[in-house]
Design a protein around this motif. Sequence first.
Motif, PDB file in Angstrom:
ATOM      1  N   ILE A   8       0.841  -1.195   0.000  1.00  0.00           N
ATOM      2  CA  ILE A   8       0.000   0.000   0.000  1.00  0.00           C
ATOM      3  C   ILE A   8       0.877   1.246   0.000  1.00  0.00           C
ATOM      4  O   ILE A   8       0.587   2.227  -0.689  1.00  0.00           O
ATOM      5  CB  ILE A   8      -0.980  -0.020   1.190  1.00  0.00           C
ATOM      6  CG1 ILE A   8      -1.980  -1.162   0.996  1.00  0.00           C
ATOM      7  CG2 ILE A   8      -1.684   1.322   1.353  1.00  0.00           C
ATOM      8  CD1 ILE A   8      -2.896  -1.422   2.164  1.00  0.00           C
ATOM      9  N   SER A   9       1.976   1.202   0.730  1.00  0.00           N
ATOM     10  CA  SER A   9       2.918   2.330   0.727  1.00  0.00           C
ATOM     11  C   SER A   9       3.530   2.531  -0.656  1.00  0.00           C
ATOM     12  O   SER A   9       3.717   3.661  -1.114  1.00  0.00           O
ATOM     13  CB  SER A   9       4.020   2.108   1.759  1.00  0.00           C
ATOM     14  OG  SER A   9       3.493   2.106   3.058  1.00  0.00           O
ATOM     15  N   GLY A  10       3.859   1.440  -1.346  1.00  0.00           N
ATOM     16  CA  GLY A  10       4.387   1.531  -2.703  1.00  0.00           C
ATOM     17  C   GLY A  10       3.362   2.121  -3.658  1.00  0.00           C
ATOM     18  O   GLY A  10       3.702   2.906  -4.558  1.00  0.00           O
ATOM     19  N   LEU A  11       2.109   1.731  -3.469  1.00  0.00           N
ATOM     20  CA  LEU A  11       1.030   2.303  -4.281  1.00  0.00           C
ATOM     21  C   LEU A  11       0.938   3.802  -4.045  1.00  0.00           C
ATOM     22  O   LEU A  11       0.735   4.575  -4.986  1.00  0.00           O
ATOM     23  CB  LEU A  11      -0.297   1.619  -3.959  1.00  0.00           C
ATOM     24  CG  LEU A  11      -1.523   2.145  -4.695  1.00  0.00           C
ATOM     25  CD1 LEU A  11      -1.396   1.935  -6.195  1.00  0.00           C
ATOM     26  CD2 LEU A  11      -2.783   1.453  -4.164  1.00  0.00           C
ATOM     27  N   LEU A  12       1.122   4.233  -2.798  1.00  0.00           N
ATOM     28  CA  LEU A  12       1.109   5.656  -2.477  1.00  0.00           C
ATOM     29  C   LEU A  12       2.178   6.399  -3.281  1.00  0.00           C
ATOM     30  O   LEU A  12       1.905   7.441  -3.877  1.00  0.00           O
ATOM     31  CB  LEU A  12       1.337   5.880  -0.981  1.00  0.00           C
ATOM     32  CG  LEU A  12       1.594   7.327  -0.554  1.00  0.00           C
ATOM     33  CD1 LEU A  12       0.361   8.188  -0.790  1.00  0.00           C
ATOM     34  CD2 LEU A  12       2.035   7.385   0.891  1.00  0.00           C
ATOM     35  N   GLU A  72       6.852   4.062   1.942  1.00  0.00           N
ATOM     36  CA  GLU A  72       6.955   3.821   3.388  1.00  0.00           C
ATOM     37  C   GLU A  72       7.519   5.061   4.079  1.00  0.00           C
ATOM     38  O   GLU A  72       6.995   5.524   5.092  1.00  0.00           O
ATOM     39  CB  GLU A  72       7.850   2.614   3.641  1.00  0.00           C
ATOM     40  CG  GLU A  72       7.943   2.179   5.069  1.00  0.00           C
ATOM     41  CD  GLU A  72       6.738   1.381   5.525  1.00  0.00           C
ATOM     42  OE1 GLU A  72       6.516   1.326   6.742  1.00  0.00           O
ATOM     43  OE2 GLU A  72       6.022   0.826   4.686  1.00  0.00           O
ATOM     44  N   ARG A  73       8.584   5.589   3.507  1.00  0.00           N
ATOM     45  CA  ARG A  73       9.222   6.777   4.089  1.00  0.00           C
ATOM     46  C   ARG A  73       8.286   7.982   4.038  1.00  0.00           C
ATOM     47  O   ARG A  73       8.138   8.710   5.008  1.00  0.00           O
ATOM     48  CB  ARG A  73      10.524   7.072   3.338  1.00  0.00           C
ATOM     49  CG  ARG A  73      11.285   8.233   3.871  1.00  0.00           C
ATOM     50  CD  ARG A  73      11.962   7.879   5.173  1.00  0.00           C
ATOM     51  NE  ARG A  73      12.732   9.027   5.615  1.00  0.00           N
ATOM     52  CZ  ARG A  73      12.819   9.395   6.863  1.00  0.00           C
ATOM     53  NH1 ARG A  73      12.224   8.699   7.802  1.00  0.00           N
ATOM     54  NH2 ARG A  73      13.519  10.439   7.196  1.00  0.00           N
ATOM     55  N   THR A  74       7.649   8.184   2.900  1.00  0.00           N
ATOM     56  CA  THR A  74       6.734   9.312   2.737  1.00  0.00           C
ATOM     57  C   THR A  74       5.574   9.218   3.713  1.00  0.00           C
ATOM     58  O   THR A  74       5.214  10.191   4.368  1.00  0.00           O
ATOM     59  CB  THR A  74       6.195   9.364   1.292  1.00  0.00           C
ATOM     60  OG1 THR A  74       7.300   9.485   0.406  1.00  0.00           O
ATOM     61  CG2 THR A  74       5.230  10.520   1.092  1.00  0.00           C
ATOM     62  N   SER A  75       4.996   8.045   3.821  1.00  0.00           N
ATOM     63  CA  SER A  75       3.849   7.845   4.701  1.00  0.00           C
ATOM     64  C   SER A  75       4.231   8.028   6.167  1.00  0.00           C
ATOM     65  O   SER A  75       3.491   8.650   6.932  1.00  0.00           O
ATOM     66  CB  SER A  75       3.271   6.448   4.473  1.00  0.00           C
ATOM     67  OG  SER A  75       2.137   6.252   5.262  1.00  0.00           O
ATOM     68  N   THR A  76       5.382   7.516   6.543  1.00  0.00           N
ATOM     69  CA  THR A  76       5.830   7.635   7.927  1.00  0.00           C
ATOM     70  C   THR A  76       6.106   9.091   8.289  1.00  0.00           C
ATOM     71  O   THR A  76       5.690   9.579   9.336  1.00  0.00           O
ATOM     72  CB  THR A  76       7.090   6.783   8.154  1.00  0.00           C
ATOM     73  OG1 THR A  76       6.768   5.424   7.865  1.00  0.00           O
ATOM     74  CG2 THR A  76       7.590   6.892   9.576  1.00  0.00           C
ATOM     75  N   ALA A  78       5.075  11.930   6.651  1.00  0.00           N
ATOM     76  CA  ALA A  78       3.940  12.839   6.468  1.00  0.00           C
ATOM     77  C   ALA A  78       2.776  12.556   7.406  1.00  0.00           C
ATOM     78  O   ALA A  78       2.149  13.483   7.906  1.00  0.00           O
ATOM     79  CB  ALA A  78       3.452  12.792   5.025  1.00  0.00           C
ATOM     80  N   ALA A  79       2.478  11.289   7.637  1.00  0.00           N
ATOM     81  CA  ALA A  79       1.270  10.961   8.401  1.00  0.00           C
ATOM     82  C   ALA A  79       1.554  10.205   9.694  1.00  0.00           C
ATOM     83  O   ALA A  79       0.643   9.986  10.486  1.00  0.00           O
ATOM     84  CB  ALA A  79       0.321  10.141   7.542  1.00  0.00           C
ATOM     85  N   GLY A  80       2.780   9.782   9.893  1.00  0.00           N
ATOM     86  CA  GLY A  80       3.101   9.038  11.103  1.00  0.00           C
ATOM     87  C   GLY A  80       2.598   7.612  11.070  1.00  0.00           C
ATOM     88  O   GLY A  80       2.563   6.928  12.081  1.00  0.00           O
ATOM     89  N   SER A  81       2.176   7.161   9.917  1.00  0.00           N
ATOM     90  CA  SER A  81       1.652   5.812   9.760  1.00  0.00           C
ATOM     91  C   SER A  81       2.081   5.283   8.408  1.00  0.00           C
ATOM     92  O   SER A  81       2.267   6.033   7.458  1.00  0.00           O
ATOM     93  CB  SER A  81       0.124   5.840   9.840  1.00  0.00           C
ATOM     94  OG  SER A  81      -0.409   4.562   9.626  1.00  0.00           O
ATOM     95  N   SER A  82       2.235   3.984   8.336  1.00  0.00           N
ATOM     96  CA  SER A  82       2.584   3.387   7.050  1.00  0.00           C
ATOM     97  C   SER A  82       1.989   1.991   6.988  1.00  0.00           C
ATOM     98  O   SER A  82       1.562   1.446   7.994  1.00  0.00           O
ATOM     99  CB  SER A  82       4.100   3.331   6.869  1.00  0.00           C
ATOM    100  OG  SER A  82       4.670   2.505   7.856  1.00  0.00           O
ATOM    101  N   SER A  83       1.988   1.442   5.802  1.00  0.00           N
ATOM    102  CA  SER A  83       1.436   0.108   5.636  1.00  0.00           C
ATOM    103  C   SER A  83       2.308  -0.704   4.699  1.00  0.00           C
ATOM    104  O   SER A  83       2.510  -0.332   3.549  1.00  0.00           O
ATOM    105  CB  SER A  83       0.014   0.175   5.071  1.00  0.00           C
ATOM    106  OG  SER A  83      -0.466  -1.135   4.855  1.00  0.00           O
ATOM    107  N   GLY A  84       2.796  -1.794   5.232  1.00  0.00           N
ATOM    108  CA  GLY A  84       3.573  -2.720   4.425  1.00  0.00           C
ATOM    109  C   GLY A  84       2.715  -3.851   3.902  1.00  0.00           C
ATOM    110  O   GLY A  84       3.233  -4.839   3.400  1.00  0.00           O
ATOM    111  N   SER A  85       1.388  -3.713   4.018  1.00  0.00           N
ATOM    112  CA  SER A  85       0.496  -4.763   3.531  1.00  0.00           C
ATOM    113  C   SER A  85       0.611  -4.888   2.028  1.00  0.00           C
ATOM    114  O   SER A  85       0.492  -3.903   1.299  1.00  0.00           O
ATOM    115  CB  SER A  85      -0.958  -4.443   3.883  1.00  0.00           C
ATOM    116  OG  SER A  85      -1.121  -4.331   5.268  1.00  0.00           O
TER     117      SER A  85
END
Length: 169
Positions: A8-12, A72-76, A78-85
């Motif tokens: 999901i992070s890669g999709l982001l 993953e880096r961007t999500s962490t 920017a939003a403090g959350s990430s998803s490796g699903s």
Amino acid sequence: MTGTTLTISGLLAAVLILVANLRPWWNGGREMKMLAPFGKGFSAAACAAACPGGILGWTHSHAAGVANRAGERTSTVAAGSSSGSGLTTGQLVGLGATGAGVVIVVAFLVGLAYKEAGKKDKRRIVGGFFVGSALTLTAGVAGALSWLPGALNAAGDGVVAAVQGSGLL
């Protein structure tokens, strides 16, 4: 995760680059020529996705790792959350020898376009390749492009038939 599974992070990461390329087109009169550099990169990536190996196949399969780490880096941050699903994976299969020749010609033409492009268009071509490589790893986009290997093979078969004189004389 560095395999061929997009998360999901890669999709982001892929969606952010897609939006960055679509926004100027949307705000700038929506002329199709504005999307041409991005489309060239995306087309090369779609063709590379059909390759089972070689440098094009390798580049395509490793796009997931790059996208996953960037997202993953961007999500962490920017939003403090990430998803490796992981997302459901997809693959384009069935490329033959004649289709591979067509893929190489497409990649060569995109390489020439990249070489001749200005700085902004070079970034758009690379962005299109990245987005195309990442999205074609998903079941939805790979399923939507399942016709592509057959079309590449048919185009290559047509070139071979023309060169050999089949049906011409």
